[in-house]
Write an enzyme that holds these catalytic residues in place. Sequence first.
Site, PDB file in Angstrom:
ATOM      1  N   ILE A  99     -32.049  -8.901  38.518  1.00 14.01           N
ATOM      2  CA  ILE A  99     -30.728  -9.169  37.938  1.00 14.01           C
ATOM      3  C   ILE A  99     -30.543  -8.279  36.711  1.00 14.01           C
ATOM      4  CG2 ILE A  99     -29.201 -10.923  36.947  1.00 14.01           C
ATOM      5  CD1 ILE A  99     -30.919 -13.042  38.439  1.00 14.01           C
ATOM      6  N   ARG A 100     -29.689  -7.286  36.831  1.00 19.63           N
ATOM      7  CA  ARG A 100     -29.506  -6.304  35.750  1.00 19.63           C
ATOM      8  C   ARG A 100     -30.865  -5.960  35.129  1.00 19.63           C
ATOM      9  NH1 ARG A 100     -27.013  -7.722  31.555  1.00 19.63           N
ATOM     10  NH2 ARG A 100     -27.264  -9.935  31.829  1.00 19.63           N
ATOM     11  N   HIS A 106     -37.370 -11.779  38.902  1.00 21.57           N
ATOM     12  CA  HIS A 106     -37.356 -13.192  38.517  1.00 21.57           C
ATOM     13  C   HIS A 106     -38.159 -14.062  39.477  1.00 21.57           C
ATOM     14  CE1 HIS A 106     -34.319 -13.057  35.263  1.00 21.57           C
ATOM     15  NE2 HIS A 106     -33.992 -11.939  35.878  1.00 21.57           N
ATOM     16  N   CYS A 155     -37.991 -10.078  32.867  1.00 19.48           N
ATOM     17  CA  CYS A 155     -36.770  -9.338  32.588  1.00 19.48           C
ATOM     18  C   CYS A 155     -36.529  -9.148  31.087  1.00 19.48           C
ATOM     19  CB  CYS A 155     -35.627 -10.044  33.298  1.00 19.48           C
ATOM     20  SG  CYS A 155     -34.354  -8.918  33.831  1.00 19.48           S
ATOM     21  N   GLU A 157     -39.234 -16.875  38.926  1.00 17.45           N
ATOM     22  CA  GLU A 157     -38.841 -18.281  38.759  1.00 17.45           C
ATOM     23  C   GLU A 157     -37.667 -18.644  39.661  1.00 17.45           C
ATOM     24  OE1 GLU A 157     -37.975 -15.902  36.829  1.00 17.45           O
ATOM     25  OE2 GLU A 157     -36.087 -16.288  35.784  1.00 17.45           O
ATOM     26  N   GLU A 163     -30.391 -11.877  27.710  1.00 21.27           N
ATOM     27  CA  GLU A 163     -29.985 -10.650  27.021  1.00 21.27           C
ATOM     28  C   GLU A 163     -30.983 -10.412  25.894  1.00 21.27           C
ATOM     29  OE1 GLU A 163     -27.654  -8.986  28.639  1.00 21.27           O
ATOM     30  OE2 GLU A 163     -28.208  -7.403  27.240  1.00 21.27           O
ATOM     31  N   SER A 164     -31.808  -9.373  26.072  1.00 24.56           N
ATOM     32  CA  SER A 164     -32.928  -9.187  25.147  1.00 24.56           C
ATOM     33  C   SER A 164     -32.467  -8.972  23.707  1.00 24.56           C
ATOM     34  CB  SER A 164     -33.799  -8.015  25.608  1.00 24.56           C
ATOM     35  OG  SER A 164     -33.010  -6.855  25.792  1.00 24.56           O
ATOM     36  N   ARG A 171     -33.757  -0.239  30.027  1.00 26.63           N
ATOM     37  CA  ARG A 171     -32.904  -1.408  30.265  1.00 26.63           C
ATOM     38  C   ARG A 171     -31.823  -1.079  31.296  1.00 26.63           C
ATOM     39  NH1 ARG A 171     -30.191  -3.322  25.220  1.00 26.63           N
ATOM     40  NH2 ARG A 171     -29.754  -5.130  26.519  1.00 26.63           N
TER      41      ARG A 171
HETATM   42  N1  GLN Z   1     -30.140  -6.555  31.125  1.00 28.41           N
HETATM   43  C1  GLN Z   1     -30.801  -7.542  30.314  1.00 28.41           C
HETATM   44  C2  GLN Z   1     -31.318  -6.946  29.008  1.00 28.41           C
HETATM   45  O1  GLN Z   1     -31.246  -5.780  28.839  1.00 28.41           O
HETATM   46  C3  GLN Z   1     -31.945  -8.185  31.069  1.00 28.41           C
HETATM   47  C4  GLN Z   1     -31.419  -8.898  32.296  1.00 28.41           C
HETATM   48  C5  GLN Z   1     -32.175 -10.142  32.673  1.00 28.41           C
HETATM   49  O2  GLN Z   1     -32.946 -10.683  31.878  1.00 28.41           O
HETATM   50  N2  GLN Z   1     -31.920 -10.636  33.859  1.00 28.41           N
HETATM   51  O3  GLN Z   1     -31.792  -7.649  28.166  1.00 28.41           O
END
Ligand code: GLN
Length: 182
Positions: A140-141, A176, A79, A178, A48-49, A113
């Site tokens: 992922i999101r 990702h 991400c 990784e 979560e940034s 985002r």
């Molecule tokens: N949705 C997250 C964000 O806004 C990033 C998602 C992730 O790192 N997989 O920070």
Amino acid sequence: MQVGVLAVQGAFAEMEAYWRALGAETFEIRQRSDLDRGMDLLALPGGESTVQGKLMKDLGLFDPLRAKIDGGLPVFATCAGLILLAERIDDPGSRDGTRPEKWFGVLPVTVRRNAYGRQLGSFTTVGTWDGIPDTKMTFIRAPAITAVSDGVEVLSTFEGQPTSVRCRNITAFTWHPELSVR
Ligand code: GLN
């Protein structure tokens, strides 16, 4: 090769496993004294940034890390890590269309985002990365890269939009890598 992995929040364990599988040594960056160790590469994991940015500031990690990035330390970011590096955040949810806080702001791209939806925005696709075909790409999101400035090399795309880029000392992904290599 010594890889320092930012380990304040998010998927840092996966990032460490990835670099170890590639033969590197890794250590976790959790506090300022961890930066006394020399590193050849800084890895910024997913997560979560906003939380990562706040924790880096609270822990006194933010300014020294930015100085290292400015000084040319190679950076590998996925991400949330990409979001922390981006110069411009295109956030339609905020009042003025930009996020009030700018984090490192060193990578000349615009990111949006959670561009694929907040809950159901996770998916896998296969594409070409930097000329390498059949590369599995797990989102992922994920954010989307909606604009890139001159000097930014696009390494992969999804539906016509860049999904990984290289610029100077930084390589950054919306997905990702990784999670694909073991
Ligand atoms: N949705 C997250 C964000 O806004 C990033 C998602 C992730 O790192 N997989 O920070």
